[in-house]
Write an enzyme that holds these catalytic residues in place. Structure first.
Site, PDB file in Angstrom:
ATOM      1  N   THR A 179      14.707   2.238  76.333  1.00  0.00           N
ATOM      2  CA  THR A 179      13.962   2.873  75.276  1.00  0.00           C
ATOM      3  C   THR A 179      14.510   4.435  75.219  1.00  0.00           C
ATOM      4  O   THR A 179      13.866   5.410  75.954  1.00  0.00           O
ATOM      5  CB  THR A 179      12.471   2.755  75.834  1.00  0.00           C
ATOM      6  OG1 THR A 179      12.178   3.150  77.077  1.00  0.00           O
ATOM      7  CG2 THR A 179      11.848   1.303  75.587  1.00  0.00           C
ATOM      8  N   THR A 198       9.880   1.182  80.002  1.00  0.00           N
ATOM      9  CA  THR A 198       9.144   2.403  80.291  1.00  0.00           C
ATOM     10  C   THR A 198       9.140   3.034  78.755  1.00  0.00           C
ATOM     11  O   THR A 198       9.986   2.991  77.871  1.00  0.00           O
ATOM     12  CB  THR A 198       9.762   3.678  80.840  1.00  0.00           C
ATOM     13  OG1 THR A 198       9.999   3.144  82.218  1.00  0.00           O
ATOM     14  CG2 THR A 198       8.880   4.838  80.834  1.00  0.00           C
ATOM     15  N   GLU A 237       7.851  -1.158  85.508  1.00  0.00           N
ATOM     16  CA  GLU A 237       9.018  -1.247  86.732  1.00  0.00           C
ATOM     17  C   GLU A 237       8.857   0.238  87.539  1.00  0.00           C
ATOM     18  O   GLU A 237       8.689   1.314  86.941  1.00  0.00           O
ATOM     19  CB  GLU A 237      10.243  -1.572  86.457  1.00  0.00           C
ATOM     20  CG  GLU A 237      10.681  -0.798  85.383  1.00  0.00           C
ATOM     21  CD  GLU A 237      11.606   0.273  85.785  1.00  0.00           C
ATOM     22  OE1 GLU A 237      11.935   0.379  86.955  1.00  0.00           O
ATOM     23  OE2 GLU A 237      11.986   1.367  85.064  1.00  0.00           O
ATOM     24  N   LYS A 244       3.979   4.878  84.846  1.00  0.00           N
ATOM     25  CA  LYS A 244       5.551   5.069  84.985  1.00  0.00           C
ATOM     26  C   LYS A 244       5.703   6.694  84.411  1.00  0.00           C
ATOM     27  O   LYS A 244       6.486   7.182  85.224  1.00  0.00           O
ATOM     28  CB  LYS A 244       6.335   4.012  84.393  1.00  0.00           C
ATOM     29  CG  LYS A 244       7.769   4.246  84.241  1.00  0.00           C
ATOM     30  CD  LYS A 244       8.200   4.141  85.899  1.00  0.00           C
ATOM     31  CE  LYS A 244       9.872   4.680  85.966  1.00  0.00           C
ATOM     32  NZ  LYS A 244      10.546   3.621  85.673  1.00  0.00           N
ATOM     33  N   ASN A 302       7.057   9.715  87.007  1.00  0.00           N
ATOM     34  CA  ASN A 302       8.298  10.134  86.633  1.00  0.00           C
ATOM     35  C   ASN A 302       8.059  11.910  86.125  1.00  0.00           C
ATOM     36  O   ASN A 302       8.934  12.539  86.746  1.00  0.00           O
ATOM     37  CB  ASN A 302       9.186   9.567  85.528  1.00  0.00           C
ATOM     38  CG  ASN A 302       9.830   8.410  85.938  1.00  0.00           C
ATOM     39  OD1 ASN A 302      10.063   8.086  87.050  1.00  0.00           O
ATOM     40  ND2 ASN A 302      10.278   7.606  84.991  1.00  0.00           N
ATOM     41  N   GLY A 350      19.217  21.587  94.365  1.00  0.00           N
ATOM     42  CA  GLY A 350      20.307  21.232  94.081  1.00  0.00           C
ATOM     43  C   GLY A 350      20.755  21.626  92.584  1.00  0.00           C
ATOM     44  O   GLY A 350      20.442  22.465  91.971  1.00  0.00           O
ATOM     45  N   GLY A 353      18.914  13.960  87.051  1.00  0.00           N
ATOM     46  CA  GLY A 353      19.691  13.137  85.703  1.00  0.00           C
ATOM     47  C   GLY A 353      19.333  11.767  85.492  1.00  0.00           C
ATOM     48  O   GLY A 353      18.245  11.163  86.269  1.00  0.00           O
ATOM     49  N   CYS A 391      16.353   8.056  83.276  1.00  0.00           N
ATOM     50  CA  CYS A 391      14.828   7.906  83.329  1.00  0.00           C
ATOM     51  C   CYS A 391      14.385   9.274  83.008  1.00  0.00           C
ATOM     52  O   CYS A 391      13.664   9.562  82.199  1.00  0.00           O
ATOM     53  CB  CYS A 391      14.554   7.210  84.565  1.00  0.00           C
ATOM     54  SG  CYS A 391      14.854   5.357  84.450  1.00  0.00           S
ATOM     55  N   LYS A 405      23.421  10.101  90.892  1.00  0.00           N
ATOM     56  CA  LYS A 405      22.834  10.264  92.414  1.00  0.00           C
ATOM     57  C   LYS A 405      24.029   9.220  93.133  1.00  0.00           C
ATOM     58  O   LYS A 405      24.686   8.377  92.461  1.00  0.00           O
ATOM     59  CB  LYS A 405      21.585   9.534  92.408  1.00  0.00           C
ATOM     60  CG  LYS A 405      21.368   8.218  91.948  1.00  0.00           C
ATOM     61  CD  LYS A 405      20.172   7.834  92.116  1.00  0.00           C
ATOM     62  CE  LYS A 405      19.310   7.453  93.360  1.00  0.00           C
ATOM     63  NZ  LYS A 405      18.175   6.719  93.219  1.00  0.00           N
TER      64      LYS A 405
END
Length: 456
Positions: A90, A126, A156, A218, A222, A267, A271, A274, A344
């Site tokens: 999505t 999502t 999820e 979800k 986030n 930091g 990114g 999601c 990451k």
């Protein structure tokens, strides 16, 4: 229903492929579906089209056991499964901040008219709140009404790099349903998860709720995580002008159990596929519903996140004694090593990666940029082909004027600053993830600059 429950996962990207392999591992008969023939061929050969620790082993083991198959045939999917999980992407719409539900609509309208018996369609993607009710309308329009097809939503909560364990040992299961039958079907579809938890003497919290709450869980999670990350990066901005150390600040406030220390790592910002698009879609949907004021703070969360990428460019100019004018920094004639291009570690995902954005910004400022990443370079080459991609860490840093650690891979965290110091042209390092030991690098003769940390 008799025998082993049969599940389909519609969409075999990061979400669907991981769930398919893990649920086959739990003993279900599983069929993964995608329109991408190349992706399906790789999965059928036991190779995930992305990097996720442990996933290839699960794919190969369950393909060999006959519990897992992949297909491009929706007819095969419709005839096979008892429960169909929607796992398609999505993405953010190209013309705004809203989520693009094209793929959701496509799989539902392709599946629904092909169903010949009662089944449950479960959303895992999502989505904006209200999507589940819309999917119900699509099913009512396209499926045989006599079959009693139902819809549920069960979001999820996967973390890239830890996704296999997140599926097999979830922190919670959330289900939005409208009937007892749907709840029973979802319980049966997760029985393998509950059985594994019982053998390990664990509990799996289950939250049964309405559609809207299930959809909001979800995006709310986030939004909270993004806010926490941007909060500590905002504190880094204050520390940089006040002379404080954001790593000590984060440690001190993290001891407060109401706050906790997770996601308090200052930091270059967040990114991936999601958080950035989800907080933007959340804002857009709230605006549509007349609750836009409630989420105005997420706009600032987004701005803080984007500012941290620019801070790396400013630090580079400072360390290289280059001017920063109205048009930005001029780094021409310099060679810079950027270590990490994924958003990451333990992933090959470069979507909206701050590390890759920093590498591109340094190149746009005139620097000759060399990058190295243990897993992400093939994807990065597709996004930014003009960068130079080094085959190893040592090749990347040899004779460079500046090193920027942009992703906290263990290979970079544990690198020997003495050995690297013998390779570079100048011992200048920007720790974009605050993952290095400043004292150790300083003792090795490096000029160290972290994010929100005072110069040594």
């Amino acid at each position: 229903m008799t025998g082993v429950m049969r599940l389909s996962f519609l969409g075999t990207g990061y979400l669907g492929a991981t769930y398919a392999a893990c649920f086959a591992e739990l003993g279900y008969d599983v069929l993964g579906y995608d329109v991408d023939e190349a992706k399906i061929s790789r999965l059928a050969a036991g190779e995930a089209p992305f990097h996720e620790p442990g996933l290839d082993d699960l794919l190969r083991r369950n393909l060999a056991a006959g519990r897992l198959r992949f297909t491009t045939s929706m007819d095969e999917v419709a005839g096979f499964a008892d429960v169909h999980f929607i796992c398609v992407g999505t993405p953010q719409r190209p013309d705004g901040m809203s989520a693009d539900l094209t793929y959701v609509e496509s799989v539902v309208t392709a599946l629904a008219p092909r169903l010949t018996r009662r089944a449950l369609i479960v959303g895992k993607s999502t989505v904006p709140v209200g999507t589940a009710a819309w999917v119900e309308q699509l099913v009512a329009k396209h499926a045989d009404p006599g079959l009693g097809i139902e819809v549920a939503w069960s979001p999820e909560f996967l973390q890239e790099g830890f996704a296999v364990d997140d599926v097999l040992r979830p922190s919670r299961i959330v289900v939005g349903t409208h009937s007892e039958w749907a709840r029973e079907q979802l319980h049966a579809a997760h029985k393998g998860v509950f059985d594994l938890a019982a053998t390990e003497d664990r509990d799996v919290p289950v939250v049964v709720t309405d559609f809207a709450t299930a959809e909001l869980v979800k995006v709310a999670a986030n939004a909270f995580l993004a806010t926490k990350i941007s909060f500590i990066n905002a504190m880094a901005e204050v520390c940089e002008v006040a002379g404080g150390d954001v790593t000590l600040l984060a440690r001190a406030i993290g001891y407060d159990r109401r706050i906790g220390n997770r996601f308090l790592q200052a930091g270059l910002g967040f990114g991936g596929g999601c958080l950035p698009k989800d907080i933007r879609a959340f804002q857009a949907r709230a605006q549509e519903l007349g609750a836009g004021e409630a989420l105005r703070f997420l706009h600032e969360v987004d701005l803080i996140n984007m500012r941290r990428r620019g801070r790396a460019l400013t630090l580079a100019a400072e360390l290289l004694n280059r001017p920063v004018g109205p048009a930005g920094a001029d780094l021409s004639g310099t060679t810079i090593a950027v270590l990490g291009v994924t958003f990451k570690p333990n992933s090959d995902d470069v979507r909206d990666a701050p590390s890759l954005a920093v590498a591109s910004a340094l190149a746009a400022a005139g620097a000759d940029v060399r990058v190295y990443d243990p897993q992400g370079m093939p994807n990065a080459r597709q996004e930014q082909p003009f960068l130079t991609y080094a085959p190893s860490l040592t090749a990347c840093v040899t004779d460079v004027s500046l090193v920027v650690v942009a992703t906290e891979w263990a290979e970079f965290r544990n690198a020997d600053p003495v050995l690297l110091g013998d390779l570079v042209a100048a011992r200048l390092v920007i720790d974009g993830r605050n993952c290095l030991d400043p004292a150790q690098w300083h003792r090795a003769g490096w000029t160290y600059r972290g994010m929100g940390r005072p110069p040594l």
